[in-house]
Design a protein around this motif. Structure first.
Motif, PDB file in Angstrom:
ATOM      1  N   SER B  52       0.841  -1.198   0.000  1.00 58.50           N
ATOM      2  CA  SER B  52       0.000   0.000   0.000  1.00 58.50           C
ATOM      3  C   SER B  52       0.876   1.247   0.000  1.00 58.50           C
ATOM      4  O   SER B  52       0.509   2.277  -0.568  1.00 58.50           O
ATOM      5  CB  SER B  52      -0.964  -0.014   1.183  1.00 58.50           C
ATOM      6  OG  SER B  52      -0.256   0.187   2.373  1.00 58.50           O
ATOM      7  N   HIS B  53       2.059   1.164   0.612  1.00 53.78           N
ATOM      8  CA  HIS B  53       2.957   2.319   0.545  1.00 53.78           C
ATOM      9  C   HIS B  53       3.479   2.515  -0.875  1.00 53.78           C
ATOM     10  O   HIS B  53       3.553   3.643  -1.375  1.00 53.78           O
ATOM     11  CB  HIS B  53       4.127   2.151   1.512  1.00 53.78           C
ATOM     12  CG  HIS B  53       5.039   3.336   1.510  1.00 53.78           C
ATOM     13  ND1 HIS B  53       4.894   4.386   2.376  1.00 53.78           N
ATOM     14  CD2 HIS B  53       6.095   3.652   0.713  1.00 53.78           C
ATOM     15  CE1 HIS B  53       5.812   5.304   2.120  1.00 53.78           C
ATOM     16  NE2 HIS B  53       6.564   4.878   1.114  1.00 53.78           N
ATOM     17  N   THR B  56       1.331   4.351  -3.247  1.00 53.92           N
ATOM     18  CA  THR B  56       1.323   5.815  -3.181  1.00 53.92           C
ATOM     19  C   THR B  56       2.428   6.401  -4.059  1.00 53.92           C
ATOM     20  O   THR B  56       2.428   7.582  -4.366  1.00 53.92           O
ATOM     21  CB  THR B  56       1.545   6.323  -1.737  1.00 53.92           C
ATOM     22  OG1 THR B  56       2.865   5.945  -1.317  1.00 53.92           O
ATOM     23  CG2 THR B  56       0.531   5.723  -0.775  1.00 53.92           C
ATOM     24  N   LEU B  57       3.412   5.560  -4.417  1.00 54.33           N
ATOM     25  CA  LEU B  57       4.482   6.030  -5.305  1.00 54.33           C
ATOM     26  C   LEU B  57       4.125   5.850  -6.778  1.00 54.33           C
ATOM     27  O   LEU B  57       4.949   6.102  -7.652  1.00 54.33           O
ATOM     28  CB  LEU B  57       5.789   5.284  -5.007  1.00 54.33           C
ATOM     29  CG  LEU B  57       6.396   5.492  -3.625  1.00 54.33           C
ATOM     30  CD1 LEU B  57       7.602   4.574  -3.436  1.00 54.33           C
ATOM     31  CD2 LEU B  57       6.817   6.936  -3.432  1.00 54.33           C
ATOM     32  N   GLU B  58       2.900   5.387  -7.042  1.00 55.94           N
ATOM     33  CA  GLU B  58       2.488   5.084  -8.413  1.00 55.94           C
ATOM     34  C   GLU B  58       2.736   6.244  -9.361  1.00 55.94           C
ATOM     35  O   GLU B  58       3.231   6.067 -10.475  1.00 55.94           O
ATOM     36  CB  GLU B  58       0.999   4.687  -8.417  1.00 55.94           C
ATOM     37  CG  GLU B  58       0.329   4.666  -9.774  1.00 55.94           C
ATOM     38  CD  GLU B  58      -0.381   5.983 -10.090  1.00 55.94           C
ATOM     39  OE1 GLU B  58      -0.908   6.601  -9.162  1.00 55.94           O
ATOM     40  OE2 GLU B  58      -0.367   6.383 -11.262  1.00 55.94           O
ATOM     41  N   HIS B  59       2.395   7.475  -8.910  1.00 58.66           N
ATOM     42  CA  HIS B  59       2.599   8.646  -9.755  1.00 58.66           C
ATOM     43  C   HIS B  59       4.081   8.813 -10.109  1.00 58.66           C
ATOM     44  O   HIS B  59       4.434   9.073 -11.262  1.00 58.66           O
ATOM     45  CB  HIS B  59       2.069   9.888  -9.041  1.00 58.66           C
ATOM     46  CG  HIS B  59       2.192  11.143  -9.843  1.00 58.66           C
ATOM     47  ND1 HIS B  59       1.602  11.299 -11.070  1.00 58.66           N
ATOM     48  CD2 HIS B  59       2.869  12.305  -9.609  1.00 58.66           C
ATOM     49  CE1 HIS B  59       1.878  12.495 -11.548  1.00 58.66           C
ATOM     50  NE2 HIS B  59       2.662  13.115 -10.694  1.00 58.66           N
TER      51      HIS B  59
END
Lengths: 220, 220, 220, 220
Positions: B52-53, B56-59
């Protein structure tokens, strides 16, 4: 005439794609070691205290060495295939750019495994990263085998078969690593040493890659 | 004689300018991934927490992939133009140094976009960075087209026209990206994928870049 | 025979010294931009807030651009001298290693100037760094001029005189920069633009560096 | 025919192994200077305060310069041996990959010494790192001496003897450094300057590495 113009860099950029590949692998392989953070802000009074701290980095060191060798194996495998390339067309170019895009991610994946050695997910991500690289090498080989106008005449069926056989291991080891990671994430990583071992076994590929130099010399 | 002396690196440094370019692009493309900060100082108890962390770095990952491909496209476009270069004069040298100066800034621009995905300004800055690179490639092409003593004879009008056509997209996409960023900064960035898509379409440029090897071979 | 063996990399490593030089300059020039720290940990609510923050980095950007161009000038100057090299002996090798040792320090010096723009000392250190690089290029030129067995026959007296003239500026600008830094550190740095300007002026060196290609072609 | 095909990159990848080696050494030698952390977050009111801070980094600067020169010596020694290589077989490949793996660790070892100048252990680790590199160069030389089919004909017994003699120093200096580190860690490091000094002494190796160019030219 043909050989000469290639060494001049004509035909679409085999030489410069090799230069970009070598450069990116050189940087990526060197950056791997940056992931091992030395104890900069800590001050150690004795060598013993420093040694015991460094021993806690043992997992990071092992992951560095494994990833360095894994990247070296992929570089080598790419190199063996490119040895037969004479011209680069668009599909070949894009396979290579995708290959580089994913190779650059390896230090990141390694870092995740090094920092979270107790978790299974980083091992799976690492395996997925390598599987994607293997797949691209496989696609490249298929493309080369089907495009005689791009390759040197000594990319014989025998050579293709051998290059294929070599790739099988690159596909199997990550899958086995994922399976093993359910039992132990650390074991999953150490299995990559398998990728390196067979490379010590001399194969017929050594002969296949230099037909000109073997054949070009008249017997004395 | 002429061709040989070039491959020796004579004439003012086409070979070494290419080497510097390849080196700088290799480093810049590898540094892009350093902008994605893995969660080093955080300790995750479960794989789920880590996943899940990472989501958040997907972008940041998307921006990395886009910038890698954008840099690869500019490298390729530069490479295709330099393919026709035989000698380097001072204007050509300075166009190249300015090109490299701005190419090195791309990781910085990417970083800004990756860290401030909700703002419009980084997208505009990124577009301005790429527009400046496109402009320099355009200036280089004009200079080459007007300087036959610097280029190989197979830089025909047809080839120039094709290289020009290719550059149009490099000029249009950043402008469209700025326009789209008023609606959504993220959409503005994803539009750069357009830069990559047409590169998959085979064009006549493939033939244009290797006349010697085509013509040098006598029909069997 | 002689020319061919050079392009094979025989004779002590001109090719590989050039490769190491190009690699080190490529990395150093790319690392310069890493000194500009983007506002990673800060979150900006509006584009305006981000822009006003980036404007505070204006000095760092200017220093980056200046150092990039200064390194490019030194790389170019080294390149022009090495153009005439045919064999590398030990003194030449050591001049080159010292040159690289000090070139790698330039990002550090730049960083100091960028972070402490209000102080005079970083400007003096930066100038000292560049003066040492200039001195090494001067020593290299003297060694080449005195060692005809190391150089190509077209390193004539005229060419040496021109290369010398070029170096004078590399020696004068840092000294003037130190003097100006007493008045204003910032002015001291901007003076390095002088190093770049004359490079736009076409000189006879362009002709001097390619006698073979000019002379090797018989008039049609 | 044979010589030409080598310069084309045929035979297993001497050219590309050299390119990877040059790239990795270029990155590693440039990263060394990143270990010297400039006082970024500190603000100094006066040049004097900055100077006194920089003087505390004196040890780091000395370690940077020493490591840079040590890496340069290993690169050079590797280069001199590879000068005689014509074909690369698997053992040679693996010696090279292990050599690169350990060369990349040198910036880490240097960092440890730079940050913990008062402890003995980092000096021992540094020496062990260099001893391993020396051992690999020794293994490579033995392999080349025993494999005439891999080497150029001018790798005579005399040349092997000279290359061996050169390596002795690479084995002795780290051992002496460890011994000296018991007395003073700092002295242990400064002893590496010994590695550099004899390199200034011209030796017969200069002649041995270019027989073709000496012999290839008919007397006028």
């Amino acid at each position: 005439m043909n050989a000469k113009s290639e060494s001049d860099g004509r035909g679409m950029g085999k030489n410069r794609i090799e230069a970009l590949t070598d450069g990116i692998f050189a940087v990526a392989m060197t950056l791997l070691v940056l992931d091992i953070k030395p104890p900069v802000h800590l001050r150690f009074e004795t060598s013993e205290a420093l040694i015991s701290h460094l021993l806690t980095l043992e997992h990071s060191f092992a992951m560095y060495a494994i990833s360095f060798l894994v990247l070296a194996m992929f570089w080598l495998c790419h190199h063996l295939q490119f040895h037969f390339v004479r011209h680069v067309d668009r599909p070949l170019l894009w396979i290579n750019l995708a290959f580089l895009l994913l190779a650059v991610v390896v230090p990141f994946s390694t870092n995740l495994v090094g920092d979270h050695g107790h978790l299974q997910f980083p091992v799976v991500l690492y395996a997925a990263n390598l599987l994607a690289l293997s797949l691209l090498l496989f696609l490249q080989l298929r493309h080369l085998a089907a495009s005689p106008h791009l390759t040197a005449p000594h990319l014989t069926r025998e050579a293709v078969t051998h290059l294929h056989r070599q790739l099988i291991l690159f596909g199997i080891v990550p899958v086995v690593s994922i399976a093993a990671s359910y039992y132990s994430p650390r074991l999953g990583m150490y299995l990559y040493v398998l990728l390196v071992v067979p490379a010590f076994v001399p194969g017929r590929i050594d002969r296949l890659t230099r037909p000109e130099t073997d054949g070009g010399e008249p017997a004395p």
